[in-house]
Design a protein around this motif. Structure first.
Motif, short mmCIF file in Angstrom:
data_model
loop_
_atom_site.label_atom_id
_atom_site.label_comp_id
_atom_site.label_asym_id
_atom_site.label_seq_id
_atom_site.Cartn_x
_atom_site.Cartn_y
_atom_site.Cartn_z
N ARG A 55 0.84 -1.21 0.00
CA ARG A 55 0.00 0.00 0.00
C ARG A 55 0.87 1.25 0.00
O ARG A 55 0.59 2.22 -0.72
CB ARG A 55 -0.95 -0.01 1.20
N SER B 190 -5.48 2.64 0.07
CA SER B 190 -6.17 1.87 1.09
C SER B 190 -6.18 0.38 0.75
O SER B 190 -5.91 -0.01 -0.40
CB SER B 190 -7.61 2.37 1.23
N ASP B 191 -6.54 -0.41 1.74
CA ASP B 191 -6.68 -1.84 1.51
C ASP B 191 -7.81 -2.11 0.52
O ASP B 191 -7.74 -3.04 -0.28
CB ASP B 191 -6.94 -2.56 2.84
N MET B 192 -8.85 -1.27 0.54
CA MET B 192 -9.96 -1.43 -0.40
C MET B 192 -9.48 -1.19 -1.83
O MET B 192 -9.92 -1.88 -2.75
CB MET B 192 -11.10 -0.46 -0.06
N THR B 193 -8.57 -0.25 -2.03
CA THR B 193 -8.03 0.00 -3.37
C THR B 193 -7.26 -1.22 -3.86
O THR B 193 -7.43 -1.64 -5.01
CB THR B 193 -7.12 1.24 -3.37
N TRP C 182 -7.80 -4.26 -2.96
CA TRP C 182 -8.83 -5.26 -3.25
C TRP C 182 -9.45 -5.02 -4.62
O TRP C 182 -9.63 -5.94 -5.40
CB TRP C 182 -9.90 -5.22 -2.15
N ARG C 183 -9.76 -3.74 -4.92
CA ARG C 183 -10.35 -3.41 -6.22
C ARG C 183 -9.40 -3.75 -7.36
O ARG C 183 -9.81 -4.28 -8.39
CB ARG C 183 -10.72 -1.94 -6.27
N TRP C 184 -8.12 -3.41 -7.19
CA TRP C 184 -7.13 -3.71 -8.23
C TRP C 184 -7.02 -5.22 -8.44
O TRP C 184 -6.88 -5.68 -9.57
CB TRP C 184 -5.78 -3.13 -7.86
N ASN D 136 -9.30 -7.40 -8.08
CA ASN D 136 -10.53 -7.92 -8.69
C ASN D 136 -10.87 -7.29 -10.02
O ASN D 136 -11.92 -7.58 -10.58
CB ASN D 136 -11.69 -7.76 -7.70
N ASP D 137 -9.98 -6.43 -10.54
CA ASP D 137 -10.19 -5.80 -11.84
C ASP D 137 -9.16 -6.38 -12.82
O ASP D 137 -7.98 -6.03 -12.78
CB ASP D 137 -10.00 -4.29 -11.72
#
Length: 64
Positions: free
Chosen positions: A12, A19-22, A24-26, A28-29
């Protein structure tokens, strides 16, 4: 290339204090092609070389 493993917090920070959510999004994209982590227990680790290579690719993609 180095085989050094780095933790999620280091990833990160290298990616610009995202963020950890970012992350996660990367992950899953499929278009982002973000390196997949290795799980040891319930902790995620990445190869440092793969993250740096991915970051270099993002820089090149932005310049194009």
């Amino acid at each position: 290339m180095t085989d050094k493993r780095i933790q999620a917090r280091t990833v990160r920070a290298l990616c610009g204090d995202v963020s950890d959510m970012t992350i996660w999004r990367w992950l899953n994209d499929p278009a982002m092609d973000f390196p997949k982590p290795v799980y040891i227990g319930n902790r995620r680790f990445w190869r440092e070389a793969e993250i740096i290579e991915w970051l270099d690719g993002q820089t090149e993609r932005g310049a194009a």
